[in-house]
Design a protein around this motif. Structure first.
Motif, PDB file in Angstrom:
ATOM      1  N   GLY A 274      38.819  57.849  48.778  1.00 29.41           N
ATOM      2  CA  GLY A 274      38.759  58.059  50.229  1.00 29.41           C
ATOM      3  C   GLY A 274      38.987  56.742  50.935  1.00 29.41           C
ATOM      4  O   GLY A 274      38.332  55.748  50.619  1.00 29.41           O
ATOM      5  N   VAL A 275      39.937  56.740  51.887  1.00 31.31           N
ATOM      6  CA  VAL A 275      40.337  55.464  52.512  1.00 31.31           C
ATOM      7  C   VAL A 275      39.200  54.779  53.254  1.00 31.31           C
ATOM      8  O   VAL A 275      39.208  53.565  53.430  1.00 31.31           O
ATOM      9  CB  VAL A 275      41.541  55.668  53.457  1.00 31.31           C
ATOM     10  N   GLU A 276      38.195  55.569  53.692  1.00 28.78           N
ATOM     11  CA  GLU A 276      37.100  54.941  54.440  1.00 28.78           C
ATOM     12  C   GLU A 276      36.311  53.965  53.573  1.00 28.78           C
ATOM     13  O   GLU A 276      35.607  53.094  54.066  1.00 28.78           O
ATOM     14  CB  GLU A 276      36.174  56.010  55.040  1.00 28.78           C
ATOM     15  N   ARG A 277      36.431  54.115  52.274  1.00 34.01           N
ATOM     16  CA  ARG A 277      35.717  53.204  51.380  1.00 34.01           C
ATOM     17  C   ARG A 277      36.571  52.012  50.977  1.00 34.01           C
ATOM     18  O   ARG A 277      36.136  51.179  50.192  1.00 34.01           O
ATOM     19  CB  ARG A 277      35.244  53.966  50.148  1.00 34.01           C
ATOM     20  N   GLY A 278      37.774  51.958  51.486  1.00 35.51           N
ATOM     21  CA  GLY A 278      38.618  50.803  51.226  1.00 35.51           C
ATOM     22  C   GLY A 278      39.602  51.027  50.095  1.00 35.51           C
ATOM     23  O   GLY A 278      39.712  52.139  49.565  1.00 35.51           O
ATOM     24  N   PHE A 279      40.286  49.953  49.746  1.00 33.11           N
ATOM     25  CA  PHE A 279      41.389  50.069  48.802  1.00 33.11           C
ATOM     26  C   PHE A 279      41.188  49.154  47.602  1.00 33.11           C
ATOM     27  O   PHE A 279      40.486  48.154  47.671  1.00 33.11           O
ATOM     28  CB  PHE A 279      42.708  49.709  49.494  1.00 33.11           C
ATOM     29  N   THR A 280      41.880  49.532  46.550  1.00 29.26           N
ATOM     30  CA  THR A 280      41.913  48.652  45.399  1.00 29.26           C
ATOM     31  C   THR A 280      43.382  48.287  45.152  1.00 29.26           C
ATOM     32  O   THR A 280      44.268  49.108  45.388  1.00 29.26           O
ATOM     33  CB  THR A 280      41.243  49.328  44.178  1.00 29.26           C
ATOM     34  N   VAL A 281      43.601  47.045  44.755  1.00 31.16           N
ATOM     35  CA  VAL A 281      44.960  46.571  44.519  1.00 31.16           C
ATOM     36  C   VAL A 281      45.159  46.481  43.008  1.00 31.16           C
ATOM     37  O   VAL A 281      44.500  45.680  42.341  1.00 31.16           O
ATOM     38  CB  VAL A 281      45.188  45.194  45.169  1.00 31.16           C
ATOM     39  N   VAL A 282      46.050  47.291  42.494  1.00 26.51           N
ATOM     40  CA  VAL A 282      46.267  47.315  41.048  1.00 26.51           C
ATOM     41  C   VAL A 282      47.522  46.498  40.755  1.00 26.51           C
ATOM     42  O   VAL A 282      48.623  46.862  41.200  1.00 26.51           O
ATOM     43  CB  VAL A 282      46.456  48.760  40.543  1.00 26.51           C
ATOM     44  N   VAL A 283      47.331  45.401  40.065  1.00 26.12           N
ATOM     45  CA  VAL A 283      48.469  44.530  39.750  1.00 26.12           C
ATOM     46  C   VAL A 283      48.170  43.807  38.437  1.00 26.12           C
ATOM     47  O   VAL A 283      47.002  43.596  38.095  1.00 26.12           O
ATOM     48  CB  VAL A 283      48.718  43.541  40.917  1.00 26.12           C
ATOM     49  N   CYS A 284      49.224  43.427  37.735  1.00 28.50           N
ATOM     50  CA  CYS A 284      49.075  42.719  36.458  1.00 28.50           C
ATOM     51  C   CYS A 284      48.197  41.478  36.623  1.00 28.50           C
ATOM     52  O   CYS A 284      48.410  40.681  37.529  1.00 28.50           O
ATOM     53  CB  CYS A 284      50.459  42.311  35.939  1.00 28.50           C
ATOM     54  N   ARG A 285      47.220  41.331  35.739  1.00 30.24           N
ATOM     55  CA  ARG A 285      46.303  40.198  35.853  1.00 30.24           C
ATOM     56  C   ARG A 285      46.725  39.018  34.989  1.00 30.24           C
ATOM     57  O   ARG A 285      46.008  38.030  34.874  1.00 30.24           O
ATOM     58  CB  ARG A 285      44.898  40.633  35.461  1.00 30.24           C
ATOM     59  N   ALA A 286      47.861  39.128  34.384  1.00 29.11           N
ATOM     60  CA  ALA A 286      48.365  38.044  33.531  1.00 29.11           C
ATOM     61  C   ALA A 286      47.318  37.612  32.501  1.00 29.11           C
ATOM     62  O   ALA A 286      46.923  36.451  32.421  1.00 29.11           O
ATOM     63  CB  ALA A 286      48.805  36.842  34.387  1.00 29.11           C
ATOM     64  N   CYS A 287      46.864  38.593  31.729  1.00 32.36           N
ATOM     65  CA  CYS A 287      45.806  38.326  30.748  1.00 32.36           C
ATOM     66  C   CYS A 287      46.258  37.294  29.702  1.00 32.36           C
ATOM     67  O   CYS A 287      47.451  37.190  29.397  1.00 32.36           O
ATOM     68  CB  CYS A 287      45.435  39.600  29.987  1.00 32.36           C
ATOM     69  N   ASP A 288      45.292  36.606  29.143  1.00 32.37           N
ATOM     70  CA  ASP A 288      45.596  35.661  28.057  1.00 32.37           C
ATOM     71  C   ASP A 288      45.991  36.399  26.783  1.00 32.37           C
ATOM     72  O   ASP A 288      46.854  35.946  26.036  1.00 32.37           O
ATOM     73  CB  ASP A 288      44.389  34.767  27.776  1.00 32.37           C
ATOM     74  N   ALA A 289      45.303  37.503  26.529  1.00 30.95           N
ATOM     75  CA  ALA A 289      45.621  38.286  25.321  1.00 30.95           C
ATOM     76  C   ALA A 289      45.859  39.730  25.735  1.00 30.95           C
ATOM     77  O   ALA A 289      44.990  40.582  25.570  1.00 30.95           O
ATOM     78  CB  ALA A 289      44.463  38.184  24.329  1.00 30.95           C
ATOM     79  N   PRO A 290      47.023  40.018  26.297  1.00 32.55           N
ATOM     80  CA  PRO A 290      47.226  41.324  26.933  1.00 32.55           C
ATOM     81  C   PRO A 290      47.274  42.488  25.937  1.00 32.55           C
ATOM     82  O   PRO A 290      47.943  42.402  24.905  1.00 32.55           O
ATOM     83  CB  PRO A 290      48.574  41.181  27.630  1.00 32.55           C
ATOM     84  N   SER A 291      46.568  43.558  26.310  1.00 29.53           N
ATOM     85  CA  SER A 291      46.547  44.760  25.465  1.00 29.53           C
ATOM     86  C   SER A 291      47.944  45.351  25.345  1.00 29.53           C
ATOM     87  O   SER A 291      48.310  45.897  24.298  1.00 29.53           O
ATOM     88  CB  SER A 291      45.630  45.807  26.081  1.00 29.53           C
ATOM     89  N   CYS A 292      48.745  45.253  26.406  1.00 27.62           N
ATOM     90  CA  CYS A 292      50.068  45.883  26.398  1.00 27.62           C
ATOM     91  C   CYS A 292      50.964  45.277  25.323  1.00 27.62           C
ATOM     92  O   CYS A 292      51.710  45.989  24.637  1.00 27.62           O
ATOM     93  CB  CYS A 292      50.720  45.774  27.781  1.00 27.62           C
ATOM     94  N   VAL A 293      50.861  43.951  25.150  1.00 25.16           N
ATOM     95  CA  VAL A 293      51.684  43.279  24.137  1.00 25.16           C
ATOM     96  C   VAL A 293      51.257  43.712  22.728  1.00 25.16           C
ATOM     97  O   VAL A 293      52.086  43.959  21.855  1.00 25.16           O
ATOM     98  CB  VAL A 293      51.570  41.741  24.284  1.00 25.16           C
ATOM     99  N   LYS A 294      49.920  43.841  22.576  1.00 29.74           N
ATOM    100  CA  LYS A 294      49.397  44.172  21.252  1.00 29.74           C
ATOM    101  C   LYS A 294      49.881  45.529  20.750  1.00 29.74           C
ATOM    102  O   LYS A 294      50.075  45.725  19.561  1.00 29.74           O
ATOM    103  CB  LYS A 294      47.864  44.169  21.277  1.00 29.74           C
ATOM    104  N   VAL A 295      50.031  46.475  21.670  1.00 29.82           N
ATOM    105  CA  VAL A 295      50.378  47.830  21.205  1.00 29.82           C
ATOM    106  C   VAL A 295      51.883  48.086  21.177  1.00 29.82           C
ATOM    107  O   VAL A 295      52.322  49.134  20.706  1.00 29.82           O
ATOM    108  CB  VAL A 295      49.712  48.934  22.072  1.00 29.82           C
ATOM    109  N   CYS A 296      52.684  47.167  21.686  1.00 30.26           N
ATOM    110  CA  CYS A 296      54.124  47.413  21.756  1.00 30.26           C
ATOM    111  C   CYS A 296      54.707  47.416  20.333  1.00 30.26           C
ATOM    112  O   CYS A 296      54.643  46.410  19.625  1.00 30.26           O
ATOM    113  CB  CYS A 296      54.806  46.336  22.592  1.00 30.26           C
ATOM    114  N   PRO A 297      55.254  48.543  19.893  1.00 32.44           N
ATOM    115  CA  PRO A 297      55.690  48.636  18.492  1.00 32.44           C
ATOM    116  C   PRO A 297      57.012  47.932  18.209  1.00 32.44           C
ATOM    117  O   PRO A 297      57.374  47.734  17.045  1.00 32.44           O
ATOM    118  CB  PRO A 297      55.841  50.156  18.280  1.00 32.44           C
TER     119      PRO A 297
END
Lengths: 134, 587
Positions: A47-70
């Motif tokens: 609900g917009v009255e509670r505000g927003f969240t910004v979803v963006v890459c956090r540039a992790c040191d050990a990213p989960s996405c890299v680990k699972v890429c086959p």
């Protein structure tokens, strides 16, 4: 010598008005309009009255996405974040599932992930100083 | 010329009676009229029998976006066109929120809804797919806000969707029922909610994500940047994102143009208490934006309430406010308590009523009660200026319709006044309740002749303010100016630009912004297009029974001085004569 980290940071989501200008800017980098190529997502916190969240890459040191890429299509990027070699990508979508922030998006046209490059183009279109490149 | 984005020209035709749909390509319409109002007029001409009963399955609802939607900032409106159950005439209502973006992202440029379902349903449209879903359990739910919460959990595309729904007012066919979007935006005016109710359409969810190709990438980026900067930095948009439209309360009151207590006065002693400044200081909780608009004009207030009989048990609720609801449910009713105004706004949202029509109806009821035209036998409660608690109850009664009086009031102020008396002070224009500007002749003549009877049709209120302290034009020249403005606005509403950015998207800017999309139109061609859409819309309206010779101002408008003094009847008569001859020459 360590590379300088350059990453997009969310300064204050409380300032976000949900205009989605950053999302359109991100998609526009690829030439088209619309939202298909956007690597940033604004959504309400139930609900917009509670505000927003910004979803963006956090540039992790050990990213989960890299680990699972086959196929090693995703690689660590010097200075933070990951890069995508789309020639190697088979469109399995594991990276999307693996990212705990939901920050790996999906290109509906090509059937491949959309990865934030931390270029900062979106920052120029955020009127309220929510995001910044650090 | 072909459109760079072929998907825009896809029109989704939904038949609720047979629960079927089909998609037709309409490049012919979109390449000529650009979208929005221009396209909707043409589709309505094709699909609707102008003599159809607005609350029968034969009524048709067209919703359309334009070539700028999801392409340029602030092209954030969805246009709905239908036959209005309130006026029996052409109905046109515009809504912000995420609806326009979502329609384009779901792969369509327009949506046409016809027929009626035999049981309550809702429509879910995403990724080019259409699903008819049972809404029986949603029908009769007390609050329209609950419907939003329920569908939020059930439907896909969070953050990229629009959830439109009606409240009980729409279900019970109150002829000024609204459709509520994203909780804080509305198709308010002219009873679209009742049309949905008559079709047993409880809700419509749109969502999706896709790319929109442009013809010239570099040109597009440049034009985008210019439009974006304009929206953000232009002095013309500043007020919308600071105090919001509520900023109007004090200046309108100062010049004596703020309709108060059923327009028995145009100054309100409580104006300061319900001003934009006061709302911001006391209760503004958050400012938010429509999708793809950096202005963020939506102002949301919070109210914190202690439960009676419970210690330390509070609830905090959120309500969006704008100038029009503050006028209609504040000054027009003599309500000067912030809490009262907010609770009345919340009530019209819960029930799914149009705020302006509701406020004007309550104001007429209060005066008629005072004058003895109505008694408690009809109203069941005692309406009194400023008593917002009783007004909360009357709004419920309008929806419940427990007696003949409320059944009639649910048909509009004009209908009720025809039966119970008081037409002279029933503030309606062609059947539609008045907006919040008593600024001079242009505002009122503008409401009468505007093709959707809205102050935004031709901005008469703005002309009135422009001529303050200067020589006021002759009635003939005034009408010409109003019509010329309305013609231009057809271009803006075909591109579905929010009218708040009309100062940014000037003809030259629009012409330039069209070019990267592969559309070449000079400023003069744009103006010609506006005139053509105006003519086409007027013709359609006349086919639906609009008769310029029947236009009349409520007497009250002539009695209460405006910032330009008393409005002369003779001036209005000459203006309307001019309008009639113009209308005849155009059709």
């Amino acid at each position: 010598m360590a590379l300088t980290r350059r990453r997009l940071e969310v300064i204050d989501p409380d300032l976000c008005v949900g205009c989605m200008s950053c999302m359109f800017a991100c998609s526009r980098r690829f030439g088209d309009s619309g939202l298909n190529y956007s690597a940033i997502r604004i959504r309400s916190v139930g609900g917009v009255e509670r505000g927003f969240t910004v979803v963006v890459c956090r540039a992790c040191d050990a990213p989960s996405c890299v680990k699972v890429c086959p196929t090693s299509a995703l690689k660590l990027r010097g200075g933070g974040g990951v890069t995508l070699d789309s020639r190697l990508c088979i469109g399995c979508g594991y990276c999307v599932q693996a990212c705990p922030f939901g920050a790996v998006f999906w290109d509906e046209v090509e059937g491949k992930p959309i990865i934030c490059t931390h270029c900062g183009y979106c920052v120029d279109f955020c009127p309220y100083g929510v995001i910044k490149v650090m | 010329m072909p459109l760079a984005d072929e998907q825009l020209a896809r029109v989704l035709y939904v038949d609720l009676t047979n629960r079927r749909y089909r998609v037709r390509r309409r490049e012919d319409l979109f390449s000529k009229y650009l979208g929005g109002t221009g396209v909707a007029v043409q589709i309505l001409k094709e699909e609707l029998d102008p003599k159809a009963d607005p609350l029968s399955p034969e009524n048709v609802v067209v919703m359309a976006i334009g070539v700028f939607t999801a392409v340029y900032p602030a092209a954030s409106k969805l246009v709905a066109m239908f036959k209005s159950p309130l006026t029996g005439n052409l109905g046109e209502s515009h809504a912000g929120g995420r609806a326009a973006l979502s329609l384009r992202m779901s792969g369509f440029g327009a949506l046409v809804i016809r027929g009626a379902s035999d049981t309550p349903i809702y429509l879910s449209v995403h990724d080019g797919r259409v699903e008819f879903k049972d809404a029986s359990a949603l029908w009769g739910v007390r609050s329209s806000l609950t419907i939003g919460k329920v569908l939020r959990e059930r439907e896909p595309w969070p953050g990229l969707r629009s959830i439109m729904r009606i409240g009980r007012a729409g279900e019970r066919l109150v002829r000024y029922a609204s459709v509520i979007l994203e909780t804080y935006r509305h198709f308010g005016r002219l009873g679209l909610g009742a049309v949905w109710g008559s079709k047993r359409l409880k809700a419509l969810v749109l969502g999706g994500k896709r790319a929109i190709p442009v013809a010239d990438v570099r040109g597009y980026r440049e034009a985008y940047k210019q439009a974006f900067e304009g929206c953000l930095r232009s002095p013309a948009t500043r007020k919308y994102h600071e105090l919001g439209t509520a900023e109007n309360v004090i200046p309108l009151n100062e010049i004596g143009g703020l309709p108060t207590r059923n327009l028995r006065s145009a100054r309100f002693e409580g104006a300061e208490l319900i001003s934009g400044e006061r709302f911001a200081q006391e209760s503004l909780a958050r400012r938010i934006a429509c999708a793809h608009c950096p202005i963020a004009c939506i102002h949301i207030a919070s109210i914190r309430e202690l439960y009676p009989g419970e210690r330390y048990f509070y609830v905090t609720r959120h309500i969006s406010y704008d100038y029009e609801p503050i006028y209609a449910l504040g000054s027009m009713l003599g309500v000067s308590e912030l809490e009262g105004v907010l609770k009345l706004i919340e009530q019209v949202d819960i029930l799914g009523l149009d705020a302006i029509s509701s406020g004007v109806a309550l104001a007429w009821v209060t005066e008629a009660f005072e004058r003895g035209e109505l008694s408690e036998r009809e109203t069941l409660v005692k309406p009194e200026w400023g008593d917002w608690r009783t007004y909360l109850r009357i709004l419920e009664l309008i929806v419940e319709q427990p007696n003949d009086f409320y059944k009639l009031l649910a048909q509009g102020t004009e209908k009720a006044a025809e039966r119970y008396g008081g037409s002279d002070y029933a503030l309606t224009f062609g059947g539609n309740e008045m907006p919040g500007y008593h600024t001079g002749p242009a505002s009122h003549i503008g409401y009468l002749i505007g093709l959707r009877h809205s102050h935004l049709d031709n901005a008469g209120y703005s002309l009135d303010q422009k001529y303050l302290g200067r020589a006021y034009p002759d009635p003939e020249a005034l009408v010409d100016e109003l019509v010329e403005e309305e013609c231009w606005r057809q271009v803006l509403t075909s591109l579905v630009l929010c009218l708040f950015v009309r100062g940014v998207y000037k003809p030259e800017m629009i012409s330039r912004a069209l070019r990267p999309l592969g559309i070449e139109m000079s400023e003069e061609e744009l103006r010609d297009l506006g005139r053509e859409i105006y003519r086409e819309k007027l013709r359609l309206k006349m086919e639906m029974g609009f008769d310029p010779s029947e236009l009349r101002l409520p007497r009250r408008v002539l009695e209460t001085p405006s910032p330009h003094g008393r409005i002369e009847e003779d001036y209005v008569r000459r203006a309307l004569d001019r309008y009639r001859s113009l209308a005849n020459s155009l059709t």
